[in-house]
Write a protein that holds these residues in place. Structure first.
Motif, PDB file in Angstrom:
ATOM      1  N   VAL A   1       0.886  -1.205   0.016  1.00 56.03           N
ATOM      2  CA  VAL A   1      -0.054   0.124  -0.136  1.00 56.03           C
ATOM      3  C   VAL A   1       0.882   1.248  -0.084  1.00 56.03           C
ATOM      4  CG1 VAL A   1      -2.022   1.096   1.128  1.00 56.03           C
ATOM      5  CG2 VAL A   1      -1.792  -1.432   1.282  1.00 56.03           C
TER       6      VAL A   1
ATOM      7  N   GLY B   1      -1.123   2.033  -4.009  1.00 54.51           N
ATOM      8  CA  GLY B   1      -1.981   0.894  -3.838  1.00 54.51           C
ATOM      9  C   GLY B   1      -3.076   1.505  -2.984  1.00 54.51           C
TER      10      GLY B   1
ATOM     11  N   ALA C   1       3.841  -6.397  -8.032  1.00 54.09           N
ATOM     12  CA  ALA C   1       4.520  -5.016  -7.113  1.00 54.09           C
ATOM     13  C   ALA C   1       5.564  -4.421  -7.753  1.00 54.09           C
ATOM     14  CB  ALA C   1       4.703  -5.590  -5.682  1.00 54.09           C
TER      15      ALA C   1
ATOM     16  N   THR D   1      12.920  -1.586  -4.488  1.00 49.93           N
ATOM     17  CA  THR D   1      11.411  -2.291  -4.877  1.00 49.93           C
ATOM     18  C   THR D   1      11.780  -3.249  -5.988  1.00 49.93           C
ATOM     19  OG1 THR D   1      10.176  -0.603  -3.750  1.00 49.93           O
ATOM     20  CG2 THR D   1       9.266  -2.329  -5.202  1.00 49.93           C
TER      21      THR D   1
ATOM     22  N   SER E   1       6.503  -7.626 -16.695  1.00 48.73           N
ATOM     23  CA  SER E   1       7.287  -6.602 -16.718  1.00 48.73           C
ATOM     24  C   SER E   1       6.783  -5.933 -17.734  1.00 48.73           C
ATOM     25  CB  SER E   1       8.897  -7.296 -17.068  1.00 48.73           C
ATOM     26  OG  SER E   1       9.609  -6.268 -17.061  1.00 48.73           O
TER      27      SER E   1
ATOM     28  N   SER F   1       3.352  -3.488 -23.125  1.00 50.60           N
ATOM     29  CA  SER F   1       3.069  -2.119 -23.560  1.00 50.60           C
ATOM     30  C   SER F   1       2.080  -1.525 -22.656  1.00 50.60           C
ATOM     31  CB  SER F   1       2.507  -2.046 -25.058  1.00 50.60           C
ATOM     32  OG  SER F   1       1.392  -2.520 -25.147  1.00 50.60           O
TER      33      SER F   1
ATOM     34  N   ASN G   1      -0.420   0.028 -20.608  1.00 46.62           N
ATOM     35  CA  ASN G   1      -2.243  -0.324 -20.392  1.00 46.62           C
ATOM     36  C   ASN G   1      -3.000   0.984 -20.161  1.00 46.62           C
ATOM     37  OD1 ASN G   1      -2.155  -3.488 -18.493  1.00 46.62           O
ATOM     38  ND2 ASN G   1      -0.598  -2.812 -20.270  1.00 46.62           N
TER      39      ASN G   1
HETATM   40  P1  NAD Z   1       0.901   0.365  -9.635  1.00 49.16           P
HETATM   41  O1  NAD Z   1       1.943   1.365  -9.546  1.00 49.16           O
HETATM   42  O2  NAD Z   1      -0.636   1.019 -10.214  1.00 49.16           O
HETATM   43  O3  NAD Z   1       0.841  -0.705  -8.643  1.00 49.16           O
HETATM   44  C1  NAD Z   1       1.778  -1.133  -8.192  1.00 49.16           C
HETATM   45  C2  NAD Z   1       1.407  -1.788  -6.587  1.00 49.16           C
HETATM   46  O4  NAD Z   1       2.480  -2.389  -6.049  1.00 49.16           O
HETATM   47  C3  NAD Z   1       0.742  -0.753  -5.775  1.00 49.16           C
HETATM   48  O5  NAD Z   1      -0.507  -1.463  -5.216  1.00 49.16           O
HETATM   49  C4  NAD Z   1       1.813  -0.543  -4.773  1.00 49.16           C
HETATM   50  O6  NAD Z   1       1.160  -0.570  -3.371  1.00 49.16           O
HETATM   51  C5  NAD Z   1       2.544  -2.022  -4.775  1.00 49.16           C
HETATM   52  N1  NAD Z   1       3.781  -2.050  -4.168  1.00 49.16           N
HETATM   53  C6  NAD Z   1       5.025  -1.252  -4.508  1.00 49.16           C
HETATM   54  N2  NAD Z   1       5.874  -1.442  -3.759  1.00 49.16           N
HETATM   55  C7  NAD Z   1       5.870  -2.766  -2.967  1.00 49.16           C
HETATM   56  C8  NAD Z   1       6.332  -3.369  -2.076  1.00 49.16           C
HETATM   57  N3  NAD Z   1       7.523  -3.336  -1.812  1.00 49.16           N
HETATM   58  N4  NAD Z   1       5.739  -4.668  -1.572  1.00 49.16           N
HETATM   59  C9  NAD Z   1       4.535  -4.936  -1.803  1.00 49.16           C
HETATM   60  N5  NAD Z   1       3.722  -4.270  -2.692  1.00 49.16           N
HETATM   61  C10 NAD Z   1       4.516  -3.146  -3.347  1.00 49.16           C
HETATM   62  O7  NAD Z   1       1.628  -0.316 -11.108  1.00 49.16           O
HETATM   63  P2  NAD Z   1       0.655  -1.017 -12.347  1.00 49.16           P
HETATM   64  O8  NAD Z   1       0.520  -0.132 -13.371  1.00 49.16           O
HETATM   65  O9  NAD Z   1      -0.457  -1.684 -11.814  1.00 49.16           O
HETATM   66  O10 NAD Z   1       1.923  -1.901 -12.826  1.00 49.16           O
HETATM   67  C11 NAD Z   1       2.078  -3.298 -12.319  1.00 49.16           C
HETATM   68  C12 NAD Z   1       3.137  -4.004 -12.672  1.00 49.16           C
HETATM   69  O11 NAD Z   1       2.959  -4.243 -14.279  1.00 49.16           O
HETATM   70  C13 NAD Z   1       4.432  -3.393 -12.626  1.00 49.16           C
HETATM   71  O12 NAD Z   1       5.337  -4.268 -12.111  1.00 49.16           O
HETATM   72  C14 NAD Z   1       4.647  -2.596 -13.795  1.00 49.16           C
HETATM   73  O13 NAD Z   1       6.242  -2.620 -14.054  1.00 49.16           O
HETATM   74  C15 NAD Z   1       4.164  -3.442 -14.678  1.00 49.16           C
HETATM   75  N6  NAD Z   1       3.667  -2.810 -16.266  1.00 49.16           N
HETATM   76  C16 NAD Z   1       2.909  -1.938 -15.938  1.00 49.16           C
HETATM   77  C17 NAD Z   1       2.320  -1.351 -17.353  1.00 49.16           C
HETATM   78  C18 NAD Z   1       1.506  -0.135 -17.359  1.00 49.16           C
HETATM   79  O14 NAD Z   1       1.113   0.414 -18.552  1.00 49.16           O
HETATM   80  N7  NAD Z   1       0.899   0.271 -16.022  1.00 49.16           N
HETATM   81  C19 NAD Z   1       2.902  -1.893 -18.565  1.00 49.16           C
HETATM   82  C20 NAD Z   1       3.559  -3.065 -18.424  1.00 49.16           C
HETATM   83  C21 NAD Z   1       4.046  -3.476 -17.284  1.00 49.16           C
END
Ligand code: NAD
Ligand code: TYD
Length: 364
Positions: free
Chosen positions: A46, A50, A95, A113, A143, A197, A199
């Motif tokens: 969180v 989060g 995460a 992280t 990733s 890519s 989202n």
């Molecule tokens: P986000 O930032 O919305 O969510 C990240 C979540 O991880 C949060 O709920 C946060 O509280 C939690 N978190 C952070 N550090 C933490 C820790 N040390 N321990 C436990 N929980 C922790 O990210 P997102 O956009 O949902 O992306 C999720 C994953 O998908 C990431 O790994 C990101 O690199 C990957 N990704 C995202 C996209 C995109 O377009 N958003 C595209 C490709 C890949």
């Protein structure tokens, strides 16, 4: 090709990390709906990004199938304890610190992280997996395509494209990918990596391009376009991503990488114009007071990658996944979701978020 016995078809108990964030929230909702016999434990620290309230209705209605644990992926003891209690069939690792602009202002948290956190999680999972001795266990690492760096005006990222990350965010995700591969090659942990890519969809924290622009239009605030606005991203609706992740988790081969993309390349300025038009229609704005007048070109992001484009041929050919949602339709639905969820927007925009907006846009 993997033998039939190791393909996951049965009931699953999964550890999801970072499930209170944007993609994790959508993934948990989608998966529990699609697989009525699966159980998910969501481990999330969180951070500012989060929001466990996104899933509070599930915690209340189906506590036997959804359980939230407030904790950090870097806490190996906690992860081992959860494994001992739940005997997980797999882990889906979302995460992360996920925002490029934040990584420019504070890179260390990204290394801590994304790289160290992933190592600690891998270590704890590997220990538990060795004790369980389960051949069908999977660790799916979520990733990004940003690990590949920037493309020119043509070409696509394939799974063998050399890593060339530009920002502390993409470098830390590249580092985490290397660690995941190392755990597969060194210890045999059955890992799968997906590189996806950009989202878009419901529950995205309003620091990323699309929700930020939607909310700024609603509040008649400037729409900050970095540089000339001609940077290209390949947009994918979040539910398509969730489907691809489930496909890779169920049918993917350990040690393999799968690229995921929407085949919807757009320049940022094109996307912003489309958003302005959608909101003008919904807010009944005419050409004179169109939200396009809020567009402001600002100083470029340092190290700003010019173009991302994914070749998703491997996951299509080998696992049978392809995107279902059309960009224009899903974007319009996304806009409507934010219009219908103003309480959610207000809730996630805490004091911490405001401080971040002030820092990021101060010097632009
Ligand atoms: P986000 O930032 O919305 O969510 C990240 C979540 O991880 C949060 O709920 C946060 O509280 C939690 N978190 C952070 N550090 C933490 C820790 N040390 N321990 C436990 N929980 C922790 O990210 P997102 O956009 O949902 O992306 C999720 C994953 O998908 C990431 O790994 C990101 O690199 C990957 N990704 C995202 C996209 C995109 O377009 N958003 C595209 C490709 C890949
Ligand atoms: P973003 O949503 O931060 O995702 P990423 O950097 O991971 O691709 O940004 C998407 C694109 O939009 C990127 O080229 C940067 C650009 N952008 C702006 O022009 N203005 C903004 O205020 C933001 C947040 C992003």
């Amino acid at each position: 090709m993997k033998s039939e016995e190791t393909i996951k078809t049965s009931t699953q108990t999964i550890l999801v990390t970072g499930g209170a964030g944007f993609i994790g929230t959508n993934f948990i909702r989608h998966t529990l709906n699609k697989h009525p016999d699966w159980r998910i434990v969501n481990l999330d620290a969180v951070t500012y990004a989060g929001n466990p309230a996104n899933l509070a209705d599930l915690a209340e209605k189906i506590p036997e199938r959804y359980h939230f644990v407030h904790g950090d992926i870097r806490d190996g003891q906690l992860v081992e304890q959860l494994f001992a209690e739940e005997q997980f069939d797999g882990v889906i690792h979302f995460a992360a610190e996920s925002h490029v602009d934040r990584s420019i202002h504070g890179p260390i948290a990204f290394a801590e992280t994304n790289v160290l956190g992933t190592c600690r999680l891998l270590s704890a999972c590997n220990k538990a997996w060795e004790q369980q001795g389960r051949p069908d266990f999977r660790f799916l690492h979520v990733s990004t395509d940003e690990v590949y760096g920037s493309l020119g005006s043509d070409g696509f990222f394939v799974e063998t494209t050399p890593y060339d990350p530009s920002s502390p965010y993409s470098a830390s995700k590249a580092g985490s990918d290397h660690m995941v591969r190392a755990w597969y090659r060194t210890y045999g942990l059955p890992t799968i990596i997906t590189n996806c890519s950009n989202n878009y969809g419901p529950y995205q924290f309003p620091e990323k391009l699309l929700p930020l622009m939607i909310i700024n239009i609603l509040e008649s605030k400037a729409l900050p376009v970095y540089g000339d606005g001609k940077n290209v991203r390949d947009w994918l609706y979040v539910i398509d991503h969730c489907e691809a992740l489930l496909t890779a988790f169920i049918k993917g081969i350990p040690g393999e990488t799968y690229n995921i993309g929407g085949g919807a390349e757009r320049q940022n300025i094109e996307v912003i114009h489309t958003l302005c038009d959608l909101l003008d229609e919904r807010l009944k704005l005419n050409a004179k007071n169109s939200s396009r007048s809020l567009i402001q070109f600002v100083k470029d992001r340092p190290g700003h990658d010019r173009r991302y484009a994914i070749d998703a041929g491997k996951i299509h050919k080998e696992l049978g996944w392809k995107p279902r949602f059309d960009f224009d339709t899903a974007l319009a639905e996304t806009v409507d979701w934010y219009l219908d969820h103003k309480d959610w927007i207000n809730y996630v925009r805490s004091g911490e978020y405001q401080k971040w907006v002030d820092t990021n846009y101060k010097e632009r």
